[in-house]
Every structure is written in structure tokens, then in C-alpha cells.
Design an enzyme around this catalytic site. Structure first.
Site, PDB file in Angstrom:
ATOM      1  N   VAL A   1     -40.531   8.218  -1.552  1.00  0.00           N
ATOM      2  CA  VAL A   1     -41.709   8.376  -1.535  1.00  0.00           C
ATOM      3  C   VAL A   1     -42.228   9.658  -1.305  1.00  0.00           C
ATOM      4  O   VAL A   1     -42.209  10.387  -0.252  1.00  0.00           O
ATOM      5  CB  VAL A   1     -42.602   7.366  -0.444  1.00  0.00           C
ATOM      6  N   LYS A   2     -42.963  10.237  -2.187  1.00  0.00           N
ATOM      7  CA  LYS A   2     -43.419  11.630  -2.209  1.00  0.00           C
ATOM      8  C   LYS A   2     -44.947  11.435  -1.848  1.00  0.00           C
ATOM      9  O   LYS A   2     -45.948  10.678  -2.511  1.00  0.00           O
ATOM     10  CB  LYS A   2     -43.489  12.365  -3.544  1.00  0.00           C
ATOM     11  N   GLN A   3     -45.373  12.330  -0.767  1.00  0.00           N
ATOM     12  CA  GLN A   3     -46.867  11.780  -0.299  1.00  0.00           C
ATOM     13  C   GLN A   3     -47.288  13.377   0.407  1.00  0.00           C
ATOM     14  O   GLN A   3     -46.416  14.307   1.013  1.00  0.00           O
ATOM     15  CB  GLN A   3     -46.773  10.796   0.938  1.00  0.00           C
TER      16      GLN A   3
END
Length: 350
Positions: free
Chosen positions: A237-239
Site C-alpha cells: 500500500v502506497k500512502q
């Protein structure tokens, strides 16, 4: 602790390097490490080819064997227009230079568009892991609108030799339901073919700005976006790294709980980022934080973000504009500085 990293962090060195997280203890997390695939992913429903490709991702670049990732993402030619993105350093209009930067910079993988990766796939797909970004928000429509639409297919990614696919969902936007359905189906098919899935789990809604404060990087809102990302089986997950908290309360919508603010977070950036990690199924989906736009003191900002991510329990960094909007030598130095944080065993989990 490395004197160089302490010097880069300056007055914040002790604040960041000596912090102990008393919210959610590190013992509850599924932390990155050389055995992450064996220890965490083999209990899942992922097929063996996904596991092999995740291990391939971990085994590439300067951070090989650590379980941490450093990814170069260059989809900004669509997301922010090519002129705005590459004018500061026009060599990166050439896809070959993008992949060269990722290789020279010691990255685990390069993430980019169908056009970029497809134009050089036969030369580079066997030299560095490719992540094909499937959907984009394009800015040529007038007036501008913000909607992620499919530009590529999972089959195209597979045929060019990608080990992973990526996509963005604008959670909170009017179009988010359609995007969730599209990306969920794409990720299901990608897993069937053996590819790793990476989600840019971004928030997008004008209402998320309230009383002069921007909650698009709020720990509680981004945490829920991460949880939704993991729900559609994003492996990574890129956040955006959390910058504040209390979005649910300020905007007064959805549901939250007082313990989110009194026990599960504090105002320390490591604790805020840890809340992002625990929403990634306690770390079963790896959290990578984005580097953000290029500006003043890029190297120091990138190192700070990496230290916070690592100490919070994250899996690494995905930094683009900070690296490619400057001469290649400086871009390589910045990427290497990020990687040095994850290679430094003295920088421990808080």
C-alpha cells in the site's frame, strides 16, 4: 547511529531516532524482514508465483535481502503532465533514462506507465522488476477533473514481463465506487497470473479540507484508506505519510472511536504512521510512504520520511519527483540516502 543521518536530521535527530512507540506495540506487528514472504505471505491465499515475484522484488537493488523496498515511480507524465514533470530535467522524457535512474539508484523496482515501460521492456524487464501502473488521472481534459481511469490491462503488464501491477483509488471521491470495483477485479486477475499488487491509496475530496486544515494526510482518514486497500488484497500500500489527525471528527462524517486518538495514536509522526501500518492488517500488507513533490532540502526530507516509515513498521519508500527532477547523479544520491536508512541496523523499530 550513523553520524551522517543524525546530521541530516539535525535538531529532530533525537526526537525521531530515540522515540519509543507506546500506542500499538511493535510486537503486535508483522514487520518487514528477509523472511517476510515465508513468515507472513505463505499463510495467505496468494499463489506461488505471487510469492516468487514478491521475493524477486525483495531480492533486487541495494536493499536486497532486507525485506524493505525502494521504488522509483514515474507516472507523473500523465498525473501531473509531462511538461510540469520533466521540464526541470528533460532527459526523463526518455523512458530509458527513467529505468537507468532506477538501476543506477539501486532501487528494488521501477513503476511507470504502459508507454514508458513498454517502450523499453525488451531491454530492461529482465534487469530490474517492472511495476505497470494501470490507471491514471490525466490533466488534459478541460476543465480539469480528478478521476482515475484505466489506461492499461493486466494482460499487457504480464506480456511485457512485469512482476507487479499498480493502481490508484481516490477514496472519498464521487468516482471511488467505480474505481474500487475496477481495481479489485484487476488485482484479482493479476494475482491469478502471479503478479504482486500495489495500491496508491489516496484520498480525494474537497470536503477533506476544513477550517483551513487539510486532512488528506490525516492518520485516521489515510488509515481507513489503507484498510480498504488491504481489503481488495493490495500486497503493498502506497500512502502519503500522516501529517495530522482527527479528520473524521473535524469533518464530522463516517464513524470513528475516541481510542483512535487517545490510545492508538499521539501527535508524534512515528505514532501517526504506525496507525497507518496497523490499518494495513498489522503490516501483512506492506506500507510504503511517498516522497512527495520536489522542493527545498529534498534529501533531508526524504531521509526524515524514511526514518519515520521504518521506525513505524513500514516497508519502505516510493520516491519519484525528488529523484528525477534533478541531475541523475543527485537523484542517485537521494535514492541511496533513502536506502541507507533501511540498511542501517541501528535504526530500529520504535
Amino acid at each position: 547511529m550513523s553520524l551522517n543521518i543524525e546530521k541530516i536530521l539535525g535538531k529532530e535527530a533525537s526526537y525521531l531516532l530515540d522515540h519509543k512507540c507506546n500506542t500499538v506495540k511493535k510486537e503486535h506487528l508483522h514487520l518487514p524482514g528477509p523472511d517476510f514472504v515465508d513468515r507472513v505471505m505463505t499463510t495467505s491465499d496468494r499463489n506461488p508465483v505471487v510469492l516468487r515475484n514478491m521475493q524477486t522484488l525483495f531480492n533486487n537493488g541495494r536493499g536486497a535481502g532486507t525485506g524493505y523496498v525502494s521504488i522509483l515511480p514515474v507516472d507523473q507524465g500523465i498525473e501531473h503532465t509531462a511538461g510540469a514533470s520533466f521540464a526541470p530535467n528533460p532527459i526523463y522524457f526518455d523512458p530509458g533514462k527513467i529505468v537507468e535512474l532506477a538501476i543506477e539508484g539501486g532501487c528494488n523496482a521501477v513503476a511507470s506507465t504502459l508507454g514508458v515501460l513498454g517502450s523499453v521492456s525488451r531491454k530492461y524487464a529482465h534487469k530490474i522488476p517492472f511495476i505497470l501502473k494501470l490507471n491514471h488521472n490525466e490533466l488534459l481534459t478541460y476543465p480539469n477533473k480528478f478521476d482515475q481511469i484505466m489506461f492499461a490491462s493486466v494482460d499487457q503488464a504480464f506480456q511485457m514481463g512485469c512482476i507487479a501491477v499498480g493502481a490508484t483509488i481516490y477514496y472519498g471521491s464521487e468516482e471511488s465506487n467505480r474505481q474500487i470495483e475496477e481495481v479489485s477485479k484487476a488485482f484479482e486477475y493479476a494475482h491469478e497470473l502471479g503478479m504482486v499488487t500495489v495500491l496508491w491509496a489516496y484520498l480525494r475530496n474537497p470536503a477533506f479540507k476544513k477550517d483551513g486544515k487539510d486532512y488528506h494526510a490525516s492518520a485516521d482518514l489515510t488509515g481507513q484508506a489503507n484498510h480498504l486497500a488491504a481489503t481488495i488484497q493490495a500486497d503493498i500500500v502506497k500512502q502519503k505519510q500522516a501529517e495530522n489527525n482527527g479528520g473524521f471528527k473535524a469533518i464530522n462524517f463516517a464513524k470513528t472511536h475516541d481510542k483512535v486518538y487517545s490510545e492508538l495514536t499521539s501527535d508524534h509522526p512515528i505514532d501517526l504512521t504506525r496507525y497507518q501500518v496497523i490499518n494495513c492488517l498489522m503490516g501483512r500488507a506492506g506500507l510504503i510512504n511517498s516522497g512527495g513533490s520536489s522542493g527545498q532540502n529534498d534529501l533531508a526530507q526524504a531521509v526524515k520520511t524514511a526514518v519515520i516509515n521504518k521506525r513505524a513498521g513500514g516497508m519502505g519508500m516510493i520516491s519519484g519527483r525528488k529523484a528525477f527532477q534533478k541531475p541523475m547523479k543527485e537523484g542517485v544520491e537521494l535514492l541511496n540516502a533513502i536506502q541507507d536508512v533501511y540498511l542501517d541496523k541501528k535504526i530500529t523499530i520504535a
